[in-house]
Design a protein around this motif. Structure first.
Motif, PDB file in Angstrom:
ATOM      1  N   TYR A  53       0.747  -1.142  -0.034  1.00 14.43           N
ATOM      2  CA  TYR A  53       0.058   0.198   0.038  1.00 14.43           C
ATOM      3  C   TYR A  53       0.880   1.424   0.036  1.00 14.43           C
ATOM      4  N   THR A  54       0.293   2.396  -0.556  1.00 13.50           N
ATOM      5  CA  THR A  54       0.938   3.709  -0.477  1.00 13.50           C
ATOM      6  C   THR A  54       0.651   4.188   0.903  1.00 13.50           C
ATOM      7  N   ALA A  55       1.827   5.117   1.351  1.00 13.01           N
ATOM      8  CA  ALA A  55       1.416   6.130   2.595  1.00 13.01           C
ATOM      9  C   ALA A  55       0.267   7.017   2.223  1.00 13.01           C
ATOM     10  N   GLU A  56      -0.128   7.701   2.896  1.00 13.61           N
ATOM     11  CA  GLU A  56      -1.876   8.507   3.012  1.00 13.61           C
ATOM     12  C   GLU A  56      -1.078   9.775   1.933  1.00 13.61           C
ATOM     13  N   ASP A  57      -0.018  10.063   2.043  1.00 11.92           N
ATOM     14  CA  ASP A  57       0.376  11.303   1.223  1.00 11.92           C
ATOM     15  C   ASP A  57       1.022  10.837   0.086  1.00 11.92           C
ATOM     16  N   ALA A  58       0.977   9.511  -0.272  1.00  7.84           N
ATOM     17  CA  ALA A  58       1.609   9.001  -1.678  1.00  7.84           C
ATOM     18  C   ALA A  58       2.895   9.299  -1.877  1.00  7.84           C
ATOM     19  N   SER A  59       3.791   9.519  -0.584  1.00  7.90           N
ATOM     20  CA  SER A  59       5.205   9.736  -0.629  1.00  7.90           C
ATOM     21  C   SER A  59       6.134   8.576  -0.721  1.00  7.90           C
ATOM     22  N   THR A  60       5.611   7.327  -0.321  1.00  2.82           N
ATOM     23  CA  THR A  60       6.348   6.019  -0.350  1.00  2.82           C
ATOM     24  C   THR A  60       5.139   4.919  -0.496  1.00  2.82           C
ATOM     25  N   SER A  61       5.655   3.539  -0.252  1.00  8.23           N
ATOM     26  CA  SER A  61       4.979   2.868  -0.319  1.00  8.23           C
ATOM     27  C   SER A  61       5.467   1.635   0.847  1.00  8.23           C
ATOM     28  N   PHE A  62       4.649   0.696   1.215  1.00  2.00           N
ATOM     29  CA  PHE A  62       4.754  -0.202   2.213  1.00  2.00           C
ATOM     30  C   PHE A  62       4.438  -1.617   2.074  1.00  2.00           C
ATOM     31  N   LYS A  63       5.225  -2.583   2.519  1.00  2.88           N
ATOM     32  CA  LYS A  63       4.652  -3.910   2.238  1.00  2.88           C
ATOM     33  C   LYS A  63       4.669  -4.839   3.742  1.00  2.88           C
ATOM     34  N   LEU A  64       3.827  -5.669   4.138  1.00  2.00           N
ATOM     35  CA  LEU A  64       3.549  -6.628   5.169  1.00  2.00           C
ATOM     36  C   LEU A  64       2.981  -7.805   4.792  1.00  2.00           C
TER      37      LEU A  64
END
Length: 262
Positions: free
Chosen positions: A125-136
């Motif tokens: 998913y992206t950060a709420e401000d679309a500044s980076t993305s994450f994985k879990l």
């Protein structure tokens, strides 16, 4: 945006649960008018995802919804774009490479993106401000969104080193794609990374591949979430006609050919 992201994450995970309930059964397959397959998993996931998103003031474009006429859609400044089961062919093959895709598009550009892989319980998913993305990778699908955000790992694309890792589809590898690969091979060593559904975007975003050429038909719901996740980490998704980023909520929801690269 925080509440929208949380809603999309919950919708994707619960949609994935519905898909896995069907995955465990001897399900039937229908063929839609465009010759693409459809299962009850697509429909069940769509119902659940819509039940979350209708609580927002943002209209929805979903593969399994009746499409709103462009005369109305063209006035939307924001919309959800959803594929409740991306990779139905992979689902039918039972290879696990299918996803739930949810994106929030603003003024034709993907802003938020969530991709959930039900078999591996992996969420991107992206950060709420679309500044980076994450994985879990989830230990438990009943985990709270707060815990997901607390434990997720930031994604980073790969450095452009050899061999060049070109991600392709298990279902599509046409002559144009083969020619693209041949051009790279004139100067560098190439390895093909084969993967289904929107996972191809995730591979580039998380550094497991360098480039994803898609010179075959896709629809906006196939790409919007992956595009958002890639864009947030600096990976480009470029329309091969205009040489600009793919646009969304177009009159024709069919995508042009595109290239995903660092």
């Amino acid at each position: 945006m925080k509440s929208y992201l949380e809603t999309a994450i919950m919708a994707a995970i619960d949609g994935g649960k519905a898909i896995m309930e069907v995955y465990a059964t001897d399900f039937d397959v229908e063929i839609k008018g465009d010759d693409s397959p459809l299962t009850i998993a697509d429909q069940n996931a769509n119902t659940i995802i819509n039940s979350y998103l209708v609580n927002t003031p943002i209209p929805i474009i979903s593969e399994e919804n009746k499409q709103t006429n462009y005369s109305e859609r063209k006035s939307w400044d924001s919309c959800w774009i959803v594929d409740p089961l991306d990779g139905t062919k992979e689902f039918i093959k039972r290879n696990g490479e299918f996803t739930v895709n949810i994106a929030l598009v603003k003024n034709g550009k993907p802003h938020l993106g969530v991709i959930y892989v039900p078999v591996s319980k992996t969420i991107y998913y992206t950060a709420e401000d679309a500044s980076t993305s994450f994985k879990l990778v989830l230990d438990d699908e009943n985990i709270s969104v707060k815990e997901i955000i607390k434990n997720a790992v930031q994604m980073k694309p790969a450095l452009q080193n050899e061999p060049v890792l070109v991600v392709g589809s298990r279902s599509h590898l046409n002559d144009k794609t083969k020619n693209f690969i041949s051009e790279i091979e004139k100067n560098k060593t190439v390895e093909i990374v084969s993967k289904g559904s929107s996972l191809k975007f995730c591979l580039v975003a998380e550094g497991e591949a360098h480039v994803y050429p898609r010179f075959a038909p896709t629809m906006e719901w196939d790409t919007a979430a992956g595009h958002a996740i890639c864009a947030a980490v600096g990976v480009q998704v470029i329309d091969q006609n205009t040489q600009k980023p793919l646009q969304y909520n177009k009159e024709d929801l069919l995508n042009p050919f595109f290239l995903v690269s660092i």
